[in-house]
Design an enzyme around this catalytic site. Structure first.
Site, short mmCIF file in Angstrom:
data_model
loop_
_atom_site.label_atom_id
_atom_site.label_comp_id
_atom_site.label_asym_id
_atom_site.label_seq_id
_atom_site.Cartn_x
_atom_site.Cartn_y
_atom_site.Cartn_z
N GLU A 125 35.93 13.70 61.17
CA GLU A 125 34.63 13.22 61.63
C GLU A 125 34.53 13.29 63.14
O GLU A 125 35.47 12.88 63.84
CB GLU A 125 34.42 11.78 61.16
N TYR A 132 26.03 14.45 65.01
CA TYR A 132 27.09 13.97 64.11
C TYR A 132 27.55 15.11 63.22
O TYR A 132 26.72 15.89 62.72
CB TYR A 132 26.57 12.82 63.22
#
Length: 399
Positions: free
Chosen positions: A205, A112
């Site tokens: 993101e 991530y």
């Protein structure tokens, strides 16, 4: 402003950030044609991905592997037009109007990574984790130590040591192809940070950020992409405005934007019209404090006109859940008589049928109160913000 995954990936590609190959489709036939085009480029497996402005699409059934062209057709028929429900869409879900047909890239490792506008530190900060995927929110809640939080000095910008720290935290040092992957990651992150600043982003993101391929063919790829842009920066980026998908936005919020009103729809039943963002937040808080639920955030700003106030009133009442309205104005630049005139015009024009509580204070307050008293409308006058909130909640319960 939010954009779709496929749009974000195209911008990433232009910025030198590695993404899988894919094509957007607005129909099942276009989806099959996109898969055929990928097949002609040597791709053997595909992913059919719903395109909506929300996370959790995979858990909601909006992301499906499709090994063959027949699978692409079947999966596209199932996803396109569905009302996709995720933890970010609310109970009604969001209709899928477009698909992203992408090459299948089975990840060897999911991670991530995000860049966020860190208002507390007044800089851009990194959030990264060696454990990416759909449960990143749960990981952040249960194991916050597994998430790297790293502020970036805005004066220095992205430095090589930033890339090394991220790579190390993500465990790339232990990979058999560590040297190559670390170099890729350095370029990847540097380009991403430059993109963030150049396009006035508020968040970028990637979940998952993945290692794909075997051995020396291993590479870093953004398997997903989310970008939010700062609305205040959009006048500098007219090309980004073309990416806006109004189907994904609340119609009331779009209408408010036309009149330069700051409006956010909520789930309550007491409509709020306030001047100033801070006062608007305080108004919502005090409504909840006295047992009510605000139906919206609406800041008419300091330079509101009678017409602007009238339109704000109409937007509030487009919500069928609104059973009472609380107008809370502290006049500085904004004049209380202008607010009062707009409230009166709107109430008469739309034949107001819900209780209306008005608290006015500040510039021209006496003129404003006189206009309201002479209007002939059943207006509940309040002497303070607390008094207004209590009267709004009481009026709601009395209905």
């Amino acid at each position: 402003m939010k954009i779709h995954e496929h749009q974000a990936k195209e911008l990433f590609k232009q910025a030198g950030v590695a993404v899988p190959r894919g094509y957007v489709a607005y129909s099942v036939n276009e989806a099959v044609d996109a898969a055929k085009k990928l097949q002609s480029e040597g791709i053997k497996g595909f992913v059919v991905k719903a395109q909506i402005h929300a996370g959790g699409r995979g858990k909601g059934g909006g992301v499906k592997l499709a090994p063959t062209l027949d699978d692409v057709k079947t999966k596209s028929e199932a996803i396109l037009g569905m009302q996709l429900k995720t933890h970010q869409t609310g109970p009604d879900g969001q209709k899928v109007r477009r698909l992203w047909i992408e090459e299948a890239n089975p990840p060897k490792k999911e991670m991530y990574f995000s860049l966020i506008l860190d208002r507390e530190r007044q800089c851009v900060s990194v959030l990264a984790s060696a454990e990416g995927g759909m449960d990143i929110e749960e990981l952040a809640h249960k194991s916050p130590e597994k998430i790297l939080k790293m502020p970036i000095d805005p004066a220095a910008g992205w430095q090589d040591f930033c890339s090394r720290r991220v790579s190390s935290f993500l465990g790339l040092d232990a990979h058999p192809n560590a040297k190559v992957l670390s170099a890729q990651m350095g370029t990847f992150l540097k380009n991403l940070y430059s993109f963030f600043w150049a396009k006035d982003c508020s968040i970028v993101e990637i979940n998952p950020l993945a290692i794909v391929g075997e051995g020396e063919a291993s590479r870093i790829v953004a398997l997903d992409a989310k970008i939010n842009f700062d609305d205040n920066g959009l006048p500098r980026h007219k090309e980004l405005l073309e990416l806006r998908d109004e189907h994904e936005e609340d119609p009331k919020e779009l209408e408010a934007a036309k009149y330069d009103l700051n409006f956010v729809a909520l789930d309550g039943n007491i409509g709020c019209m306030v001047n100033g963002a801070g006062l608007a937040m305080a108004t919502m808080d005090i409504i909840k404090h006295y047992g009510g639920e605000p139906a919206n955030f609406l800041d008419v700003g300091g330079g509101a006109t009678t017409d602007k106030v009238r339109e704000a009133f109409k937007i509030i009442l487009k919500d069928p859940n609104v059973k009472c309205i609380f107008v809370n104005i502290f006049g500085g630049i904004m004049k209380c008589d202008v607010i009062a005139d707009g409230v009166i015009q709107a109430a008469k024009e739309i034949k107001l049928s819900v209780p209306l509580v008005v608290r006015l204070e500040g510039t021209n307050v006496d003129k404003g109160k006189a206009l309201l008293n002479q209007s002939g409308l059943a207006i509940i006058s309040a002497d303070s913000m607390a008094d207004g909130a209590q009267k709004a909640v009481a009026a709601l319960k009395a209905k």
